[in-house]
Design an enzyme around this catalytic site. Sequence first.
Site, PDB file in Angstrom:
ATOM      1  CG  ASP A   1      -1.621  -0.180   9.701  1.00 41.85           C
ATOM      2  OD1 ASP A   1      -2.238   0.885   9.520  1.00 41.85           O
ATOM      3  OD2 ASP A   1      -1.971  -1.260   9.188  1.00 41.85           O
TER       4      ASP A   1
ATOM      5  N   GLY B   1       0.812  -1.211   0.000  1.00 45.58           N
ATOM      6  CA  GLY B   1       0.000   0.000   0.000  1.00 45.58           C
ATOM      7  C   GLY B   1       0.847   1.262   0.000  1.00 45.58           C
TER       8      GLY B   1
ATOM      9  N   GLY C   1       6.355  -3.560   3.443  1.00 44.74           N
ATOM     10  CA  GLY C   1       6.037  -4.014   4.784  1.00 44.74           C
ATOM     11  C   GLY C   1       6.442  -5.450   5.039  1.00 44.74           C
TER      12      GLY C   1
ATOM     13  CG  MET D   1      -5.784   4.100   6.781  1.00 45.84           C
ATOM     14  SD  MET D   1      -4.573   4.002   5.458  1.00 45.84           S
ATOM     15  CE  MET D   1      -4.910   2.361   4.834  1.00 45.84           C
TER      16      MET D   1
END
Length: 466
Positions: free
Chosen positions: A208, A89, A177, A251
């Site tokens: 995140d 993302g 990630g 998020m």
Amino acid sequence: FFFSSRRRHTRCSGVSWARRCVQETGVSGGEGFLPDYSFTDGHSFIINPAIYGPKCTIGQAQKFLRAGPRRNIFFRPSEVRAAIVTCGGLCPGLNSVIRELVLCLHYNYRVKTVYGIKYGYKGFYSFEWEELTPENTTGIHQLGGTILGSSRGGFDAIKIVDALVEKQINQVYLIGGDGTHRGIGNLLQEINKRKLAITLAGIPKTIDNDIPIIDRSFGFETSIQEAQRAIQSANVEAMCLEYGIGLVKLMGRNAGFIAVHASLASRDVNVCIVPEFDINLYGPRGVLEFIYQRLKVKRHCIVVVAEGAAEAVKDAQLVSKGVDASGNLKLADIGLFLQTEIVKYCKERGLDASLKYIDPTYMIRAVPSNAYDTDICSMLAQNAIHGSFAGFTGFTVGNVNNRSCFIPVEEISIKRKPRRITPEDRTWQRLLASTGQPSFCLLYTSDAADDLLCVDLGGRRIIKKK
């Protein structure tokens, strides 16, 4: 995690460094040389964790190599051909990392060939490679997203390594990630099987902030800053109504760090719901009852919920919608569900509440990085290059206890679980003090209380199993 059997070092030190760096190693500072004290000692380590006590002794600590330029390098810069790819993302700062990689390779190491891979892992074998230069990356750090594009899935180790061999690539920089870093581990196996001198350097990226070991991932501070603006708007809307509710969904699929830190930064949030803790919405101790009671007293309420909290609700049916290309659940929309349920719950009790719902989910990740994150991006990119030139491979870079270090990829992708908020975290306790909410989390225990079904200890609900 380096080419121990094939290390070919070019050593430059003392007076000879100024004379030979450009011709031999290519490593240079602003004036074309680096003095001896600019290099990082190969025997310098960063210890993790930094806090010790009865539960953790100094002997249990891990140590990671300190990042930075080495006096000895494995590659001749004139022979280096590098590739850069962004996966997963979007995240603020991706273009800043790409730009710094290109500039550092070009100006500090005199690398002539740097390729950009389009649209993630599949771009290695599905799209034309784009050559990156200081000229065509000028100003991209002021743009959101990534100029290379990104995607999930598409990983095929054999096809990717075949493409690297065909293009004669010997350094690869992978920004992504945990899924991307698992891919690095698989690529490393394929490269080692073929006995190729190709280094793989990861740069951890997640909005995140749930990557273990490292202090914070780049883009996280920018996301909090953007999320805070949405909360501020929700607060204005709620304060201007008789019984006003501002609901903001942020998020956070499995970790609620954005929701928690944005709530702490705004100082206006009254309820924050995160994925880590199972909760009940209904009943006398549920979230909806708390909102209702607050509205009666204060006439307004600001609620922040992380997107992954849909999985934490135990007394309502919120069904996920399959999985995406990376195998992640497509979560039910907790924001839309709460928008309906909060108003309905209040109306059933004679309270005509008005709710304004704000969903900045993708807005907070599509912006350029702020000053803090841009600085972090530059540091990560430079240290990834320093590690690759030193001959290290299968590593990622990050700050541990505010010091940059090299971390084996398996430490963050396999050996360690992703970071999560726990009830004992000081950050969570500060949030409870800021919002005034109970924790709402359901912690199950066999001896919570002698004959009570539920006891309240400092805002934490402890439910006894029967």
